[in-house]
Design a protein around this motif. Sequence first.
Motif, PDB file in Angstrom:
ATOM      1  N   GLU A   9      13.912  52.194  33.865  1.00  0.00           N
ATOM      2  CA  GLU A   9      14.380  53.469  34.410  1.00  0.00           C
ATOM      3  C   GLU A   9      14.288  54.597  33.394  1.00  0.00           C
ATOM      4  O   GLU A   9      14.308  55.761  33.747  1.00  0.00           O
ATOM      5  CB  GLU A   9      15.835  53.354  34.902  1.00  0.00           C
ATOM      6  N   ASN A  10      14.209  54.277  32.102  1.00  0.00           N
ATOM      7  CA  ASN A  10      14.186  55.304  31.068  1.00  0.00           C
ATOM      8  C   ASN A  10      12.782  55.623  30.572  1.00  0.00           C
ATOM      9  O   ASN A  10      12.625  56.490  29.730  1.00  0.00           O
ATOM     10  CB  ASN A  10      15.055  54.866  29.879  1.00  0.00           C
ATOM     11  N   ASP A  12       8.990  57.130  30.432  1.00  0.00           N
ATOM     12  CA  ASP A  12       8.317  58.315  30.937  1.00  0.00           C
ATOM     13  C   ASP A  12       7.260  57.896  31.963  1.00  0.00           C
ATOM     14  O   ASP A  12       6.776  56.767  31.946  1.00  0.00           O
ATOM     15  CB  ASP A  12       7.628  59.070  29.802  1.00  0.00           C
ATOM     16  N   ARG A  31       6.944  61.310  44.741  1.00  0.00           N
ATOM     17  CA  ARG A  31       8.019  60.340  44.966  1.00  0.00           C
ATOM     18  C   ARG A  31       7.628  58.940  44.483  1.00  0.00           C
ATOM     19  O   ARG A  31       8.455  58.201  43.960  1.00  0.00           O
ATOM     20  CB  ARG A  31       8.401  60.315  46.444  1.00  0.00           C
ATOM     21  N   ASP A  34       8.508  58.583  41.063  1.00  0.00           N
ATOM     22  CA  ASP A  34       9.925  58.857  40.842  1.00  0.00           C
ATOM     23  C   ASP A  34      10.136  60.269  40.291  1.00  0.00           C
ATOM     24  O   ASP A  34      10.941  60.479  39.384  1.00  0.00           O
ATOM     25  CB  ASP A  34      10.548  57.806  39.925  1.00  0.00           C
ATOM     26  N   LEU A  35       9.376  61.224  40.834  1.00  0.00           N
ATOM     27  CA  LEU A  35       9.476  62.633  40.453  1.00  0.00           C
ATOM     28  C   LEU A  35       9.908  63.453  41.659  1.00  0.00           C
ATOM     29  O   LEU A  35       9.692  63.041  42.802  1.00  0.00           O
ATOM     30  CB  LEU A  35       8.119  63.138  39.944  1.00  0.00           C
ATOM     31  N   PHE A  36      10.488  64.610  41.399  1.00  0.00           N
ATOM     32  CA  PHE A  36      10.899  65.517  42.469  1.00  0.00           C
ATOM     33  C   PHE A  36       9.895  66.649  42.572  1.00  0.00           C
ATOM     34  O   PHE A  36       9.443  67.186  41.567  1.00  0.00           O
ATOM     35  CB  PHE A  36      12.284  66.093  42.197  1.00  0.00           C
ATOM     36  N   ARG A  66      11.379  60.205  33.990  1.00  0.00           N
ATOM     37  CA  ARG A  66      11.608  59.938  35.419  1.00  0.00           C
ATOM     38  C   ARG A  66      12.623  60.932  35.956  1.00  0.00           C
ATOM     39  O   ARG A  66      13.441  61.441  35.221  1.00  0.00           O
ATOM     40  CB  ARG A  66      12.138  58.533  35.616  1.00  0.00           C
ATOM     41  N   LYS A  67      12.558  61.200  37.234  1.00  0.00           N
ATOM     42  CA  LYS A  67      13.454  62.117  37.939  1.00  0.00           C
ATOM     43  C   LYS A  67      13.235  63.575  37.539  1.00  0.00           C
ATOM     44  O   LYS A  67      14.055  64.427  37.826  1.00  0.00           O
ATOM     45  CB  LYS A  67      14.931  61.759  37.713  1.00  0.00           C
ATOM     46  N   SER A  68      12.103  63.896  36.863  1.00  0.00           N
ATOM     47  CA  SER A  68      11.797  65.278  36.499  1.00  0.00           C
ATOM     48  C   SER A  68      11.277  66.031  37.715  1.00  0.00           C
ATOM     49  O   SER A  68      10.785  65.434  38.678  1.00  0.00           O
ATOM     50  CB  SER A  68      10.730  65.327  35.405  1.00  0.00           C
ATOM     51  N   ALA A  69      11.346  67.346  37.638  1.00  0.00           N
ATOM     52  CA  ALA A  69      10.805  68.191  38.702  1.00  0.00           C
ATOM     53  C   ALA A  69       9.361  68.548  38.382  1.00  0.00           C
ATOM     54  O   ALA A  69       9.023  68.845  37.235  1.00  0.00           O
ATOM     55  CB  ALA A  69      11.627  69.460  38.835  1.00  0.00           C
TER      56      ALA A  69
END
Length: 118
Positions: A9-10, A12, A31, A34-36, A66-69
């Motif tokens: 999960e951590n 890049d 998606r 795992d990006l927005f 991960r989870k970056s815009a």
Amino acid sequence: MRLVPEIPENRDVRVPRLVGLMAVDAHEAARAQDLFLTAPDRPDLRAAAVDHVVRQYPPPGAQVPRKSAVYVWFDFGEGEGGGGIREPRVPRPPLGGLRRELAEPGEPPSYCAALSSS
């Protein structure tokens, strides 16, 4: 020395190439990594389903957490502005143009004739 296993999960992720994709496909590609997806020019991103991405930031291949815009911009659709097609001009320019001003090859320019007659 103790090795700590890397938590998936951590890690890049690489930003996918979104330019050229329709909004729906770009959203799915982001998606999957795992990006927005966010669009500064389209607050109603869900309504832009068939518009095509023309620019993105970060660029394709960039490493981001991960989870970056990921920011995307869309082309203007029919009737939404943009430059449009500017040619052919109507009405057309008058015939002659430069030909009217310049002499044909091999002929003396018209201003030379005016100078020699004085």
